[in-house]
Design a protein around this motif. Structure first.
Motif, PDB file in Angstrom:
ATOM      1  N   SER B  59      42.796  34.106  35.459  1.00  0.00           N
ATOM      2  CA  SER B  59      41.944  34.541  34.355  1.00  0.00           C
ATOM      3  C   SER B  59      42.435  35.875  33.772  1.00  0.00           C
ATOM      4  O   SER B  59      42.373  36.087  32.556  1.00  0.00           O
ATOM      5  CB  SER B  59      40.497  34.662  34.839  1.00  0.00           C
ATOM      6  N   ASP B  60      42.920  36.753  34.648  1.00  0.00           N
ATOM      7  CA  ASP B  60      43.466  38.024  34.153  1.00  0.00           C
ATOM      8  C   ASP B  60      44.732  37.801  33.327  1.00  0.00           C
ATOM      9  O   ASP B  60      44.989  38.537  32.377  1.00  0.00           O
ATOM     10  CB  ASP B  60      43.769  38.963  35.330  1.00  0.00           C
ATOM     11  N   VAL B  61      45.515  36.809  33.722  1.00  0.00           N
ATOM     12  CA  VAL B  61      46.691  36.452  32.914  1.00  0.00           C
ATOM     13  C   VAL B  61      46.228  35.921  31.551  1.00  0.00           C
ATOM     14  O   VAL B  61      46.747  36.316  30.499  1.00  0.00           O
ATOM     15  CB  VAL B  61      47.558  35.402  33.653  1.00  0.00           C
ATOM     16  N   ALA B  62      45.216  35.044  31.582  1.00  0.00           N
ATOM     17  CA  ALA B  62      44.656  34.494  30.331  1.00  0.00           C
ATOM     18  C   ALA B  62      44.152  35.611  29.428  1.00  0.00           C
ATOM     19  O   ALA B  62      44.295  35.540  28.199  1.00  0.00           O
ATOM     20  CB  ALA B  62      43.516  33.530  30.656  1.00  0.00           C
ATOM     21  N   ALA B  63      43.568  36.631  30.044  1.00  0.00           N
ATOM     22  CA  ALA B  63      42.971  37.729  29.279  1.00  0.00           C
ATOM     23  C   ALA B  63      44.007  38.601  28.586  1.00  0.00           C
ATOM     24  O   ALA B  63      43.669  39.460  27.768  1.00  0.00           O
ATOM     25  CB  ALA B  63      42.100  38.582  30.195  1.00  0.00           C
ATOM     26  N   MET B  64      45.275  38.392  28.895  1.00  0.00           N
ATOM     27  CA  MET B  64      46.355  39.070  28.174  1.00  0.00           C
ATOM     28  C   MET B  64      46.919  38.174  27.072  1.00  0.00           C
ATOM     29  O   MET B  64      47.816  38.582  26.346  1.00  0.00           O
ATOM     30  CB  MET B  64      47.497  39.459  29.128  1.00  0.00           C
ATOM     31  N   GLY B  65      46.414  36.945  26.991  1.00  0.00           N
ATOM     32  CA  GLY B  65      46.968  35.990  26.036  1.00  0.00           C
ATOM     33  C   GLY B  65      48.292  35.405  26.484  1.00  0.00           C
ATOM     34  O   GLY B  65      49.052  34.888  25.667  1.00  0.00           O
ATOM     35  N   ALA B  66      48.553  35.459  27.785  1.00  0.00           N
ATOM     36  CA  ALA B  66      49.857  35.039  28.310  1.00  0.00           C
ATOM     37  C   ALA B  66      49.812  33.613  28.856  1.00  0.00           C
ATOM     38  O   ALA B  66      48.752  33.100  29.197  1.00  0.00           O
ATOM     39  CB  ALA B  66      50.302  35.989  29.425  1.00  0.00           C
ATOM     40  N   GLU B  67      50.971  32.998  28.946  1.00  0.00           N
ATOM     41  CA  GLU B  67      51.117  31.769  29.737  1.00  0.00           C
ATOM     42  C   GLU B  67      51.064  32.129  31.207  1.00  0.00           C
ATOM     43  O   GLU B  67      51.571  33.175  31.611  1.00  0.00           O
ATOM     44  CB  GLU B  67      52.509  31.150  29.498  1.00  0.00           C
ATOM     45  N   ALA B  68      50.500  31.240  32.006  1.00  0.00           N
ATOM     46  CA  ALA B  68      50.458  31.478  33.454  1.00  0.00           C
ATOM     47  C   ALA B  68      51.670  30.821  34.094  1.00  0.00           C
ATOM     48  O   ALA B  68      51.934  29.643  33.860  1.00  0.00           O
ATOM     49  CB  ALA B  68      49.181  30.916  34.036  1.00  0.00           C
ATOM     50  N   THR B  69      52.402  31.583  34.890  1.00  0.00           N
ATOM     51  CA  THR B  69      53.641  31.083  35.480  1.00  0.00           C
ATOM     52  C   THR B  69      53.454  30.664  36.936  1.00  0.00           C
ATOM     53  O   THR B  69      53.808  29.561  37.322  1.00  0.00           O
ATOM     54  CB  THR B  69      54.737  32.174  35.413  1.00  0.00           C
ATOM     55  N   ALA B  70      52.901  31.565  37.726  1.00  0.00           N
ATOM     56  CA  ALA B  70      52.815  31.289  39.165  1.00  0.00           C
ATOM     57  C   ALA B  70      51.755  32.168  39.797  1.00  0.00           C
ATOM     58  O   ALA B  70      51.337  33.180  39.228  1.00  0.00           O
ATOM     59  CB  ALA B  70      54.162  31.544  39.850  1.00  0.00           C
ATOM     60  N   ALA B  71      51.317  31.759  40.986  1.00  0.00           N
ATOM     61  CA  ALA B  71      50.382  32.569  41.762  1.00  0.00           C
ATOM     62  C   ALA B  71      50.717  32.476  43.236  1.00  0.00           C
ATOM     63  O   ALA B  71      51.279  31.479  43.699  1.00  0.00           O
ATOM     64  CB  ALA B  71      48.950  32.108  41.522  1.00  0.00           C
ATOM     65  N   VAL B  72      50.393  33.544  43.939  1.00  0.00           N
ATOM     66  CA  VAL B  72      50.523  33.579  45.400  1.00  0.00           C
ATOM     67  C   VAL B  72      49.221  34.103  45.981  1.00  0.00           C
ATOM     68  O   VAL B  72      48.421  34.736  45.280  1.00  0.00           O
ATOM     69  CB  VAL B  72      51.675  34.510  45.866  1.00  0.00           C
ATOM     70  N   ALA B  73      49.016  33.857  47.251  1.00  0.00           N
ATOM     71  CA  ALA B  73      47.836  34.392  47.926  1.00  0.00           C
ATOM     72  C   ALA B  73      48.201  34.855  49.325  1.00  0.00           C
ATOM     73  O   ALA B  73      49.010  34.227  50.003  1.00  0.00           O
ATOM     74  CB  ALA B  73      46.752  33.320  48.007  1.00  0.00           C
ATOM     75  N   ALA B  74      47.616  35.965  49.726  1.00  0.00           N
ATOM     76  CA  ALA B  74      47.659  36.370  51.136  1.00  0.00           C
ATOM     77  C   ALA B  74      46.289  36.043  51.711  1.00  0.00           C
ATOM     78  O   ALA B  74      45.264  36.474  51.182  1.00  0.00           O
ATOM     79  CB  ALA B  74      47.970  37.860  51.256  1.00  0.00           C
ATOM     80  N   TYR B  75      46.285  35.260  52.774  1.00  0.00           N
ATOM     81  CA  TYR B  75      45.070  34.669  53.344  1.00  0.00           C
ATOM     82  C   TYR B  75      44.884  35.269  54.719  1.00  0.00           C
ATOM     83  O   TYR B  75      45.755  35.133  55.587  1.00  0.00           O
ATOM     84  CB  TYR B  75      45.301  33.167  53.421  1.00  0.00           C
ATOM     85  N   ALA B  76      43.780  35.927  54.932  1.00  0.00           N
ATOM     86  CA  ALA B  76      43.532  36.545  56.241  1.00  0.00           C
ATOM     87  C   ALA B  76      42.197  36.066  56.777  1.00  0.00           C
ATOM     88  O   ALA B  76      41.208  35.999  56.052  1.00  0.00           O
ATOM     89  CB  ALA B  76      43.522  38.067  56.111  1.00  0.00           C
ATOM     90  N   ALA B  77      42.184  35.716  58.048  1.00  0.00           N
ATOM     91  CA  ALA B  77      40.962  35.213  58.666  1.00  0.00           C
ATOM     92  C   ALA B  77      40.997  35.559  60.146  1.00  0.00           C
ATOM     93  O   ALA B  77      42.062  35.841  60.702  1.00  0.00           O
ATOM     94  CB  ALA B  77      40.859  33.704  58.464  1.00  0.00           C
ATOM     95  N   PRO B  78      39.822  35.539  60.785  1.00  0.00           N
ATOM     96  CA  PRO B  78      39.782  35.844  62.219  1.00  0.00           C
ATOM     97  C   PRO B  78      40.538  34.796  63.035  1.00  0.00           C
ATOM     98  O   PRO B  78      41.137  35.092  64.053  1.00  0.00           O
ATOM     99  CB  PRO B  78      38.292  35.801  62.562  1.00  0.00           C
TER     100      PRO B  78
END
Lengths: 305, 305
Positions: B59-78
């Motif tokens: 959504s933050d990428v969209a809010a710049m009027g940009a195309e979205a290319t890729a995403a990553v996530a760091a996932y932390a859990a107990p």
């Protein structure tokens, strides 16, 4: 399921897999989460934390042979201290400037434990994977190994139960210096046109070689004599066997481990801005990973315990 | 120092500032950290968490009027539960596919509290900042507001003390549906050639207008009648005043708020793939931000409390 099993599961589910950073078009992207309990020993300044956490992601960009473009960090802490936050940003900015990248901020969050997630992006038209090593190639490493092991030793000497002991401030300062490493982005660019496989040594030389061996379906025969051991570690630890073990298994040094065809070594050496040590050669997979002819165990990444 | 003060401090220290994502060359990059206590109400599935956390960055990428290319996530859990992890990855992958981006994995970490940091990158040669609104422009919003407020209401009905109550499984399913939003990447692309200012509504419409007003040095005069309120929220809450307040202040709807010159409205409407509501006009800064002629307070982002 522990973290390694979970990572292996993800590697089965996701493409692309197994390299230090993901590749999308001409971009590489990588993210890491670090937190106080396991990654920042007592005595680590916020400047060092900023340098080191952003540097770890820049190192993953370097390990693809890419230029580093930018980095962001999400910074979470139980409370926001103005000076700590500014120091973190200063460390993050300095390490980005060192490699020609821009530090462009990020997110703040409220968390029980100081936690940082950093993401770096870079560009390359020709990423170097872990999978291209061929028998006969030389296996090389940049810089020195054991700096982070030395830093931990200094942190332990300089701090007890989280508080600096009077007179040990110098140890803490040296520890922080040792802990701020140079991400090998320029070296990665120099290696990229020639290296057949490339990764960083964040899990230690021993584990890195096993990971390269698995990705390239090869073995490695290396010698201990040319392993470039940090002088600080040698000064701190008397036992030579112990020094070598820490230098090869402690990890977190963020040097590059590369395989290079014999006839490309001189070209790499003339282009690279840092010491490049040749540790041995790539062998057939059946020969396994050996150090001075003996099996080198797949162990590493015991920092912070 | 609280989180807003800390963010303000960072904005003073860092360039570029104040937009939904940082811009480096033709790339935009944005990172967010979310965690269980404040962002994932009891009953949120890991699929929804994956969708929503990665979606927030898209959504933050969209809010710049940009195309979205890729995403990553760091996932932390107990602890790492295989099914939970796969569900998270499935949600993250699905939301990326929805907007034409690639989900390329990330990092796993061990943490006391379920915590996710997501980073998205996109491309644009012409990012739309928050700072270009001009008096006379129309202020528009995509989609509907109050979906996340409705989801929270449903989560509260469907779960007590973290456990689902028999018979309320349907409420939880509806809550999860409501919580999975569509990142407005295509809408952002349609708005980009015409919009003078653009941002997403993650902190609620009221706060978003105040942030646009500060960035563009303008005011806003909007009407309540055209505010597109989620039907689910209207079904759940009887009091019309309460419905309007939640729709304008709860936030986390990740719609786009745009200012568009009057004569560009038809071009935008013919290019956009979602309902676009015109709420009012941009005014002089002295007029402030008003709703039906009365001052609209700068409040928002009270989700999860």
């Amino acid at each position: 399921m522990d973290e390694r099993a979970a990572l292996a599961l993800l590697e089965d589910e996701l493409e692309p897999v197994g390299d230090d950073a993901a590749v999308v078009d001409d971009l590489v992207i990588t993210t890491d989460m670090l937190h106080e309990r396991t990654d920042f020993p007592a005595g680590t300044t916020r400047y060092t934390a900023g340098w080191r956490s952003v540097g770890a992601s820049l190192s993953d960009v370097a390990a693809m042979g890419a230029e580093a473009t930018a980095a962001v960090a999400a910074y979470a802490a139980p409370e926001f201290d103005r000076e700590e936050l500014l120091e973190f940003v200063r460390g993050a900015t300095d390490v980005c400037e060192r490699v020609g990248a821009e530090y462009v901020g990020g997110d703040l969050d409220d968390h029980q434990e100081f936690t940082v997630t950093t993401t770096a992006i870079g560009r390359t038209d020709d990423p170097v994977p872990r999978s291209g090593a061929e028998p006969g190639d030389l296996v090389c490493v940049t810089g020195t190994l054991g700096r982070s092991a030395a830093a931990l030793e200094l942190f332990e000497r300089g701090a007890r139960d989280g508080d600096a002991v009077e007179g040990d401030a110098d140890a803490l300062e040296r520890a922080n210096d040792c802990f701020c490493f140079e991400p090998r982005v320029a070296a990665g660019r120099a290696l990229a046109p020639h290296a057949t496989a490339l990764m960083d040594s964040s899990d230690g030389l021993a584990r890195s070689l096993h990971q390269l061996a698995a990705a390239s379906d090869c073995g490695f025969a290396i010698e201990s004599a040319p392993i470039p051991v940090s002088e600080t570690l040698q000064d701190l630890v008397d036992d030579e066997t112990e020094v070598l073990e820490r230098a090869t298994t402690f990890g977190e040094d963020f040097e590059l481990v590369a395989t290079v065809p014999d006839d490309a070594l001189e070209a790499v050496r003339s282009a690279i801005d840092v010491e490049l040590s040749v540790l041995g050669t790539v062998t057939d997979p059946a020969a396994g990973v050996t150090l001075d002819g003996d099996e080198l165990e797949d162990c590493g990444y015991t920092h912070g315990e």
